[in-house]
Design a protein around this motif. Structure first.
Motif, PDB file in Angstrom:
ATOM      1  N   LEU A  16       5.249 -14.922   5.983  1.00 24.02           N
ATOM      2  CA  LEU A  16       6.024 -14.799   4.744  1.00 24.02           C
ATOM      3  C   LEU A  16       7.066 -15.907   4.736  1.00 24.02           C
ATOM      4  N   ASN A  22      13.009 -13.887   3.095  1.00 21.10           N
ATOM      5  CA  ASN A  22      11.633 -13.483   2.799  1.00 21.10           C
ATOM      6  C   ASN A  22      11.568 -12.207   1.955  1.00 21.10           C
ATOM      7  N   LEU A  24      10.409  -9.825  -0.854  1.00 22.17           N
ATOM      8  CA  LEU A  24       9.009  -9.690  -1.284  1.00 22.17           C
ATOM      9  C   LEU A  24       8.904  -9.788  -2.808  1.00 22.17           C
ATOM     10  N   THR A  28       5.588 -14.168  -3.305  1.00 20.14           N
ATOM     11  CA  THR A  28       5.340 -13.853  -1.891  1.00 20.14           C
ATOM     12  C   THR A  28       4.285 -12.757  -1.762  1.00 20.14           C
ATOM     13  N   ARG A  29       4.391 -11.750  -2.623  1.00 21.14           N
ATOM     14  CA  ARG A  29       3.392 -10.664  -2.581  1.00 21.14           C
ATOM     15  C   ARG A  29       2.009 -11.227  -2.874  1.00 21.14           C
ATOM     16  N   SER A  58      11.340  -9.669   6.996  1.00 17.13           N
ATOM     17  CA  SER A  58      11.556  -9.581   5.553  1.00 17.13           C
ATOM     18  C   SER A  58      12.756  -8.688   5.274  1.00 17.13           C
ATOM     19  N   LEU A  77       4.500  -4.255  -4.731  1.00 19.02           N
ATOM     20  CA  LEU A  77       4.668  -3.987  -3.294  1.00 19.02           C
ATOM     21  C   LEU A  77       3.696  -2.894  -2.854  1.00 19.02           C
ATOM     22  N   GLY A 103      10.371  -4.591   3.554  1.00 22.51           N
ATOM     23  CA  GLY A 103       9.849  -5.303   4.731  1.00 22.51           C
ATOM     24  C   GLY A 103       9.375  -4.305   5.777  1.00 22.51           C
TER      25      GLY A 103
END
Ligand code: 3HC
Ligand code: NAI
Length: 695
Positions: A16, A22, A24, A28-29, A58, A77, A103
């Motif tokens: 990540l 980091n 999410l 990034t996801r 994260s 997520l 995270g």
């Protein structure tokens, strides 16, 4: 790039990469889901490691995306965690540094978890007024047990990974200094062929007599969570991990999460989270501005403020010398410091050893020669321009070149003070709040000529002293006190019109203030405001004030320090007791000025005090004294006891709606002392444009 994908041998590593922590976010996801799918499609890959680049595994869901369409855009997520959990190849989370919120929820969706020691493990969502919304409340109890998981979720407090070694959360905690990625890849090799894949969702939460424990938790948490709904809903969500099937629990958690994310309390907490972080940023002072080293400090004046300020330096491990004019005053200041440390030790908040270390860092002197080599000096002498002039001229003579010369003045013109020296670029305001060793707020007053490096150094110092530094321009009272004056004026007028101190204080405390204006006056000392008003009567004769506070001071009732103020106090006690003498004086004063007393509603009290803050805040913003509305909110949340769940005065005004605030102000402008209610032009403009201060 928000996640890197690499294959080494038969193991795919997804890293990540969304600085700083980091978070999410959508990109990034998406990259993480793509990485998993790529690994599943690659026959050469037998196991997948997920880790984080930089200073975190994260920090969780990207808070900036909350209430925005991105938060709900696929892959969410939930989808990411589903993809991980339903992978047909083992997924291993390699955790280091920070593993929080979403995270940790992502890690719980993995088949295995391996961590470096010192990783901060937390589900801190409750601190943002929400609860873990991606399975955390259902999965954490399945690996840590009901009690430990509940504690972590309700408190949001991080626990170091090594403390959780040996629980089902971790399959391995590496040795200090070991290469985490290499350890995770080696581990992946060992488990590549193990089937069935272990999944946290398949575990049960066993807790004998869980209902009794949950009921006890509900009672305790309810009593402690004040106006915030999240802690209790955390308990309910965790309860579902025992009482419901996994998928039903997940659904229930989701419902509660959606409810909380929309709540005013959560919006306020998230606003405060970002406001605190943005406050340290000044547009024309870039993050790489050089700062001056501060390894030693001096404080001039060992009174109420000087002693507390010195403690801040000592607490941060910076040696500090207190300078006074008389031995007696110096001894008193040093004794106060010792007494404060001793009482903190008695309360169990500090060890004797640490207290002694701090006390040893504080020295006293009567000679300027002894402070000449300090990197910073903070002046905290009487609030009198002539005294400040004498001190700053002396400092200019003796201090080494490059020393920062700071003033703790609460109202005086910093530019004038800087003008007493030949080095105005080195002069800055550091306005601590009383008690200086306790209050979080530090107003950093930027003079016209203050050097950018001096400002950057002050901001860095505020972090070192664990304060919330907020930059203010120069004006009478800076951000906080300039606004509180309007608030206090309204409180005074309310007394003339029909209120007694206890009604005003009760209404403000019910609104959520830590203390109403009159209890606060008694604590801070009513003589301070009296001295300021006397100056104003001369400097600004047009500004009107109620005379009640002056009459109070003429009776010698300065507050707790004289055993009597707006309220009576029993010797040695701090309980505010309604005073017959003061209340009779207030009623008599209304009669003397020919005002017929009326019943004032609590709503009017709150509106008049809070909107007085808002209107003045709008002027401060427009004049550029504050850089942004959220800075004003930070000043009020950390320095004036404004209720956190309302997010600060400017944020609160935004939630009420600026047209509504303006309407009310225009209504009050038609009443008594209407001159105090001229709406700030910025408020009028933003209300007309349908915008808010923070938008
Ligand atoms: N999303 C986006 N940005 C974040 C973030 C997050 N979750 N957490 C921190 N940041 C940003 C900060 O805004 C700051 O940005 P800046 O440099 O531009 O000012 C930067 O990261 C560094 O933050 P700090 O100054 O706080 O740095 P520290 O090193 O002192 O602390 C931290 C790092 C411990 C991660 C701390 O920032 C923190 O506690 N963050 C909040 C973590 C959190 O609450 N996570 C849960 C999110 S909600 C969630 O996951 C919902 C899910 O359950 C569905
Ligand atoms: P104080 O009266 O408690 O202390 C002032 C100290 O300065 C006294 O000990 C005095 O002996 C000393 N002093 C006076 N002249 C001096 C000189 N020439 N050299 C060295 N020492 C000298 O006052 P307090 O309340 O500590 O206020 C100090 C400053 O802090 C003022 O500018 C005030 O406006 C500001 N301030 C006060 C706050 C409060 O709540 N008391 C809050 C924030 C700022």
């Amino acid at each position: 790039m928000s996640a890197a994908y690499e294959v080494g041998g038969s193991v795919a590593v997804i890293t990540l990469n969304n600085p700083p922590v980091n978070g999410l976010g959508l990109a990034t996801r998406t990259a993480a889901v793509d990485g998993i799918r790529q690994a599943l499609a690659d026959d050469a890959v037998t196991a997948i490691v997920i880790t984080g680049a930089g200073k975190a595994f994260s920090g969780g869901a990207d808070i900036k995306e909350f209430n925005s369409p991105k938060a709900l855009t696929e892959p969410t997520l939930h989808t990411l965690i589903n993809v991980v959990e339903s992978s047909t190849k083992p997924v291993i989370a390699a955790i280091h540094s920070v593993c929080m919120g979403g995270g940790l929820e992502l890690a719980l969706g993995c088949n295995y978890r391996i961590a470096s020691p010192g990783a901060q493990m937390a589900l801190p969502e409750v601190k943002l007024g929400i609860l873990p919304g991606a399975g955390g409340t259902q999965r954490l109890p399945r690996v840590l047990g009901l009690e430990m998981a509940l504690n972590m979720i309700v408190s949001g407090t991080p626990v170091a990974s090594e403390k959780l070694a040996g629980t089902t959360l971790f399959d391995e905690v590496t040795a200090p200094g070991a290469d985490l990625r290499a350890a995770a890849v080696a581990f992946a090799g060992k488990v590549a062929d193990v089937r069935p894949l272990p999944r946290v969702r398949d575990r049960q939460v066993d807790y004998p007599n869980h209902e009794a424990f949950l009921q006890f938790s509900r009672n305790t948490v309810k009593a402690m969570s004040g106006p915030f709904p999240a802690p209790l809903l955390c308990v309910e969500a965790v309860a579902a991990s025992v009482t419901k099937k996994f998928d039903d629990g997940l659904k229930f958690e989701r419902e509660l999460f959606m409810q909380l994310v929309q709540s005013a309390e959560s919006k306020a907490l998230r606003h405060a989270f970002f406001a605190e972080r943005v406050a340290g940023k000044v547009p024309d002072v870039p993050a790489d501005t050089p700062v001056r080293a501060i390894a030693s400090a001096a404080v001039v004046g060992a009174g109420t403020m000087g002693a507390g300020i010195a403690m801040n330096f000592a607490n941060a491990g910076i040696p500090v010398t207190l300078l006074e004019t008389k031995q007696e005053a110096l001894d008193k200041g040093l004794a106060t410091i010792r007494k404060n440390y001793e009482s903190t030790v008695k309360k169990g908040k500090l060890t004797q050893e640490k207290a002694e270390q701090c006390i040893a860092l504080v020295n006293g002197t009567l000679s300027y020669a002894d402070i000449a080599q300090a990197d910073i000096v903070v002046e905290a002498v009487f609030e009198d321009m002539d005294v400040k002039q004498a001190v700053f001229q002396q400092l200019d003579e003796v201090m080494k070149p490059g020393a920062i010369l700071a003033s703790n003045t609460s109202t005086l013109d910093l530019d004038k003070i800087a003008g007493f020296t030949r080095r105005p670029q080195d002069v800055i305001g550091l306005h601590f709040f009383s008690p200086a060793n306790v209050m979080k707020l530090l107003e950093i007053v930027r003079g016209k000529q203050t050097g950018k490096d001096v400002l950057a150094s002050a901001l860095a110092l505020s972090k070192k002293l664990r304060k919330t530094g907020v930059v203010s321009g120069v004006c009478d009272g800076f951000i906080g006190n300039r606004m509180i004056e309007q608030y206090s004026r309204q409180a005074g007028f309310l007394l003339e019109e029909g209120c007694l101190p206890e009604q005003v204080d009760r209404a403000m405390e019910q609104f959520g203030f830590a203390m109403g204006p009159f209890r606060m006056g008694d604590l801070a000392g009513n003589d301070i405001g009296w001295a300021i008003r006397k100056r104003r009567y001369v400097e600004k004769p047009d500004v009107t004030y109620s005379k009640t506070a002056d009459l109070l001071c003429e009776l010698g009732r300065f507050g707790q320090k004289t055993g009597a103020g707006w309220y009576d106090y029993k010797p040695g006690e701090r309980n505010a007791l309604a005073s017959e003498q003061v209340n009779a004086m207030i009623v008599q004063h209304s009669q003397d000025i020919g005002v017929a007393r009326r019943t004032v509603s609590d709503r009017e009290i709150v509106e008049r005090l809070v909107y007085a803050l808002v209107n003045e805040g709008a002027r401060i913003l427009e004049e550029g004294i504050a850089l942004r509305a959220s800075d004003i909110d930070m000043v009020y949340l950390t320095g004036y006891g404004f209720p956190l769940f309302r997010g600060g005065p400017m944020f609160y005004a935004d939630t009420v709606g600026l047209p509504n605030v303006l309407d009310a102000i225009e209504g009050y402008a038609k009443g008594r002392h209407g001159e105090a209610w001229t709406p700030a032009p910025l408020l009028v403009r933003l209300a007309g444009e349908g915008r808010g201060f923070n938008s």
